[in-house]
Design an enzyme around this catalytic site. Structure first.
Site, PDB file in Angstrom:
ATOM      1  N   ARG A 113       0.817  -1.236   0.000  1.00  0.00           N
ATOM      2  CA  ARG A 113       0.000   0.000   0.000  1.00  0.00           C
ATOM      3  C   ARG A 113       0.844   1.276   0.000  1.00  0.00           C
ATOM      4  O   ARG A 113       0.373   2.352   0.363  1.00  0.00           O
ATOM      5  CB  ARG A 113      -0.977   0.026   1.175  1.00  0.00           C
ATOM      6  CG  ARG A 113      -1.948  -1.139   1.176  1.00  0.00           C
ATOM      7  CD  ARG A 113      -3.146  -0.836   2.053  1.00  0.00           C
ATOM      8  NE  ARG A 113      -4.069  -1.960   2.056  1.00  0.00           N
ATOM      9  CZ  ARG A 113      -4.074  -2.917   2.982  1.00  0.00           C
ATOM     10  NH1 ARG A 113      -3.231  -2.867   3.986  1.00  0.00           N
ATOM     11  NH2 ARG A 113      -4.920  -3.900   2.903  1.00  0.00           N
ATOM     12  N   LYS A 135       4.311  11.536 -11.320  1.00  0.00           N
ATOM     13  CA  LYS A 135       3.462  10.685 -12.153  1.00  0.00           C
ATOM     14  C   LYS A 135       4.154   9.346 -12.335  1.00  0.00           C
ATOM     15  O   LYS A 135       5.322   9.300 -12.745  1.00  0.00           O
ATOM     16  CB  LYS A 135       3.223  11.311 -13.529  1.00  0.00           C
ATOM     17  CG  LYS A 135       2.115  12.331 -13.555  1.00  0.00           C
ATOM     18  CD  LYS A 135       1.764  12.688 -14.998  1.00  0.00           C
ATOM     19  CE  LYS A 135       0.660  13.717 -15.059  1.00  0.00           C
ATOM     20  NZ  LYS A 135       0.369  14.134 -16.443  1.00  0.00           N
ATOM     21  N   GLU A 177      11.339  17.231 -24.581  1.00  0.00           N
ATOM     22  CA  GLU A 177      10.637  17.686 -23.365  1.00  0.00           C
ATOM     23  C   GLU A 177      11.227  19.011 -22.869  1.00  0.00           C
ATOM     24  O   GLU A 177      10.520  19.828 -22.277  1.00  0.00           O
ATOM     25  CB  GLU A 177      10.703  16.616 -22.265  1.00  0.00           C
ATOM     26  CG  GLU A 177      10.170  15.223 -22.666  1.00  0.00           C
ATOM     27  CD  GLU A 177       8.641  15.094 -22.633  1.00  0.00           C
ATOM     28  OE1 GLU A 177       7.936  16.118 -22.671  1.00  0.00           O
ATOM     29  OE2 GLU A 177       8.163  13.935 -22.571  1.00  0.00           O
ATOM     30  N   LYS A 219       9.193  22.585 -14.328  1.00  0.00           N
ATOM     31  CA  LYS A 219       8.324  21.456 -13.971  1.00  0.00           C
ATOM     32  C   LYS A 219       7.836  21.595 -12.524  1.00  0.00           C
ATOM     33  O   LYS A 219       6.660  21.381 -12.227  1.00  0.00           O
ATOM     34  CB  LYS A 219       9.052  20.136 -14.162  1.00  0.00           C
ATOM     35  CG  LYS A 219       8.211  18.955 -13.734  1.00  0.00           C
ATOM     36  CD  LYS A 219       7.938  17.945 -14.789  1.00  0.00           C
ATOM     37  CE  LYS A 219       6.869  16.956 -14.360  1.00  0.00           C
ATOM     38  NZ  LYS A 219       6.917  15.716 -15.094  1.00  0.00           N
ATOM     39  N   GLU A 229      -3.151  17.331 -11.582  1.00  0.00           N
ATOM     40  CA  GLU A 229      -3.711  17.671 -12.896  1.00  0.00           C
ATOM     41  C   GLU A 229      -5.223  17.886 -12.810  1.00  0.00           C
ATOM     42  O   GLU A 229      -6.004  17.285 -13.543  1.00  0.00           O
ATOM     43  CB  GLU A 229      -3.364  16.564 -13.904  1.00  0.00           C
ATOM     44  CG  GLU A 229      -3.376  17.075 -15.343  1.00  0.00           C
ATOM     45  CD  GLU A 229      -2.725  16.129 -16.325  1.00  0.00           C
ATOM     46  OE1 GLU A 229      -1.582  15.698 -16.084  1.00  0.00           O
ATOM     47  OE2 GLU A 229      -3.353  15.827 -17.346  1.00  0.00           O
ATOM     48  N   ARG A 234      -1.345  21.672 -14.994  1.00  0.00           N
ATOM     49  CA  ARG A 234      -0.386  20.592 -15.265  1.00  0.00           C
ATOM     50  C   ARG A 234      -0.623  19.954 -16.637  1.00  0.00           C
ATOM     51  O   ARG A 234       0.316  19.469 -17.265  1.00  0.00           O
ATOM     52  CB  ARG A 234      -0.438  19.534 -14.151  1.00  0.00           C
ATOM     53  CG  ARG A 234       0.597  18.449 -14.371  1.00  0.00           C
ATOM     54  CD  ARG A 234       0.867  17.588 -13.158  1.00  0.00           C
ATOM     55  NE  ARG A 234       1.968  16.686 -13.466  1.00  0.00           N
ATOM     56  CZ  ARG A 234       2.605  15.937 -12.595  1.00  0.00           C
ATOM     57  NH1 ARG A 234       2.262  15.978 -11.325  1.00  0.00           N
ATOM     58  NH2 ARG A 234       3.594  15.161 -12.966  1.00  0.00           N
ATOM     59  N   ASN A 238       1.449  18.415 -21.242  1.00  0.00           N
ATOM     60  CA  ASN A 238       1.108  17.376 -22.215  1.00  0.00           C
ATOM     61  C   ASN A 238       1.120  17.893 -23.651  1.00  0.00           C
ATOM     62  O   ASN A 238       0.629  17.222 -24.551  1.00  0.00           O
ATOM     63  CB  ASN A 238      -0.279  16.822 -21.886  1.00  0.00           C
ATOM     64  CG  ASN A 238      -0.203  15.412 -21.345  1.00  0.00           C
ATOM     65  OD1 ASN A 238      -0.681  14.482 -21.963  1.00  0.00           O
ATOM     66  ND2 ASN A 238       0.436  15.255 -20.197  1.00  0.00           N
ATOM     67  N   HIS A 241       1.521  15.515 -26.552  1.00  0.00           N
ATOM     68  CA  HIS A 241       1.463  14.137 -26.045  1.00  0.00           C
ATOM     69  C   HIS A 241       0.220  13.376 -26.507  1.00  0.00           C
ATOM     70  O   HIS A 241       0.264  12.157 -26.618  1.00  0.00           O
ATOM     71  CB  HIS A 241       1.539  14.132 -24.513  1.00  0.00           C
ATOM     72  CG  HIS A 241       2.912  14.415 -23.971  1.00  0.00           C
ATOM     73  ND1 HIS A 241       3.613  15.557 -24.265  1.00  0.00           N
ATOM     74  CD2 HIS A 241       3.731  13.682 -23.166  1.00  0.00           C
ATOM     75  CE1 HIS A 241       4.786  15.531 -23.652  1.00  0.00           C
ATOM     76  NE2 HIS A 241       4.883  14.394 -22.987  1.00  0.00           N
ATOM     77  N   HIS A 245       1.350  10.071 -27.904  1.00  0.00           N
ATOM     78  CA  HIS A 245       0.954   8.779 -27.333  1.00  0.00           C
ATOM     79  C   HIS A 245       0.266   7.922 -28.397  1.00  0.00           C
ATOM     80  O   HIS A 245       0.440   6.692 -28.418  1.00  0.00           O
ATOM     81  CB  HIS A 245       0.029   8.979 -26.129  1.00  0.00           C
ATOM     82  CG  HIS A 245       0.740   9.474 -24.895  1.00  0.00           C
ATOM     83  ND1 HIS A 245       0.094   9.981 -23.805  1.00  0.00           N
ATOM     84  CD2 HIS A 245       2.062   9.513 -24.581  1.00  0.00           C
ATOM     85  CE1 HIS A 245       0.977  10.319 -22.866  1.00  0.00           C
ATOM     86  NE2 HIS A 245       2.177  10.044 -23.324  1.00  0.00           N
ATOM     87  N   HIS A 258       9.762   7.783 -26.904  1.00  0.00           N
ATOM     88  CA  HIS A 258       8.729   8.694 -26.391  1.00  0.00           C
ATOM     89  C   HIS A 258       9.014  10.142 -26.840  1.00  0.00           C
ATOM     90  O   HIS A 258       8.124  10.828 -27.348  1.00  0.00           O
ATOM     91  CB  HIS A 258       8.682   8.606 -24.863  1.00  0.00           C
ATOM     92  CG  HIS A 258       7.749   9.594 -24.236  1.00  0.00           C
ATOM     93  ND1 HIS A 258       6.383   9.509 -24.335  1.00  0.00           N
ATOM     94  CD2 HIS A 258       7.997  10.712 -23.501  1.00  0.00           C
ATOM     95  CE1 HIS A 258       5.827  10.517 -23.700  1.00  0.00           C
ATOM     96  NE2 HIS A 258       6.780  11.264 -23.182  1.00  0.00           N
TER      97      HIS A 258
END
Ligand code: NAD
Ligand code: GLY
Length: 356
Positions: A113, A135, A177, A219, A229, A234, A238, A241, A245, A258
């Site tokens: 957990r 993330k 990036e 960042k 987000e 935030r 992206n 992206h 993606h 990526h």
């Protein structure tokens, strides 16, 4: 997020400084998670440094590559942690690029957990982006980063000397990036990048150090404003992206890097911005020119318009069934909007592929 703030150390030779990491540990024990490529280069350096600082190390090595950021390897990490009786205070340490950071981070968020987590990023992409901000995720065959958690590390230790062994193609992927920060919120940084991109490609240490620290500052400011987000701030990280993606999933994970997919996706986002009248042709040209000088692809692979639309429909930003896009309104200013018609999107997708 002051209560969850953590240090980001940036400098050459930091991996060999075991006490720097050890001071953040709640227990003199870590599980050091890396991939086969990075293991051959840096696993012993880190394990020996930690051993000298009195820390016992369980080594966990997964196969290299984006196609391995999956459920199978996550479970293999859990198998090793359980077999070695790793406990609630045993810190998981990610040594590697964004794939390892995302995989190990998600393991840390969910094992027992939640256990402590530290990032040792060794790619430019990981040092400027993925190691900061919490993330974590694995990929699903239907979409990138679909299963994950927000989970912040205790510390990030970026050893810039590791970039000396990074292949040129990976260095360029990280620059995608870096350029993103300039485009979404830092026009002065974008101009600096236009003046210094060859120094970065040439791995000049001072230029790299500035690009890494300025990227981390950008960042950290964005994440502090909108950690999970929720407000839309935030989401601006992206840029490119949603398209990128789709490229990664559509071609098969690991076919394009990526950062390469983000580069082509950024040009697509800029082209959509121009199509909607937000920016002009000179701005679109500036975006493409800088990415091209960073030796990144600026044309999209031909997946077919329908396949792009299907893949982009899986995006995590989809809300109420509507896709949302990060668009540019200037170099250094971005917005999040759902106001993009299917016709506009299809026209830009067709034009992007036609440019290929
Ligand atoms: P990666 O982790 O696959 O690393 C790239 C390659 O470089 C791998 O082959 C790796 O073994 C090798 N490598 C790593 N360090 C090296 C070194 N110092 N010398 C030589 N080789 C080295 O990929 P990446 O580009 O670092 O990260 C991409 C991933 O990051 C994607 O999965 C992406 O989704 C994720 N990402 C996450 C975030 C986030 O906020 N969590 C942000 C951006 C990207
Ligand atoms: N890389 C996108 C984010 O961290 O939000």
């Amino acid at each position: 997020m002051a209560e969850r703030s953590y240090p980001i150390y940036i400098g050459a030779g930091l991996l060999a400084r075991g006490k720097l990491l050890a001071q953040h540990l709640p227990q003199d024990r870590v599980a050091l998670i890396t991939d086969t490529t990075v293991a051959a280069l840096y696993l012993d350096v880190v394990a020996d440094a930690l051993g000298a600082a009195g820390v016992s190390v369980t080594k966990v090595v997964v196969p290299t590559g984006e196609q391995h950021k999956d459920w199978h390897n996550l479970n293999a990490v859990f198998d090793t942690l359980l077999a070695n009786h790793c406990e609630r205070k045993t810190t998981l340490v990610a040594l590697g690029g964004g794939v390892i950071g995302d995989l190990a981070g998600f393991a840390a968020a969910t094992y027992l957990r939640g256990v402590p987590f530290i990032q040792l990023p060794t790619t430019l992409l990981a040092q400027v982006d993925s190691s900061v901000g919490g993330k974590t995720a694995i990929n699903h065959p239907r979409g990138k980063n679909m299963i994950g958690a927000f989970y912040q590390p205790l510390a990030v230790i970026a050893d810039t000397a590791t970039l000396n062994t990074l292949p040129d193609r990976e260095l360029s992927a990280g620059l995608a990036e870096v350029i993103k920060y300039g485009l979404i919120r830092d026009p002065a940084f974008f101009a600096w990048l236009e003046s210094n991109i060859e120094a970065l490609i040439g791995r000049e240490p001072a230029a790299l150090a500035y690009a890494i620290s300025r990227s981390c500052e950008n960042k950290a400011e964005v994440v502090a404003a909108d950690e999970r987000e929720e407000s839309g701030t935030r989401a601006l990280l992206n840029l490119g992206h949603t398209f990128g993606h789709a490229i990664e999933t559509g071609l098969g994970y690991g076919t394009w890097l990526h950062g390469e997919a983000v580069a082509a996706g950024t040009v697509m986002a800029a082209r959509l911005s121009q199509h909607l009248g937000l920016i002009g042709a000179p701005e679109l040209a500036r975006v493409a020119a800088l990415l091209e000088r960073a030796r990144l692809p600026v044309n999209a692979p031909d997946l077919g318009v329908e396949r792009y639309l299907q893949l982009m429909g899986m995006d995590k930003k989809v809300e109420g069934g509507r896709m949302r896009f990060i668009l540019l309104r200037a170099i250094g200013s971005a917005l999040l909007t759902a106001e993009v018609s299917r016709d506009a999107l299809a026209a830009v997708l067709a034009a992007s592929v036609a440019h290929a």
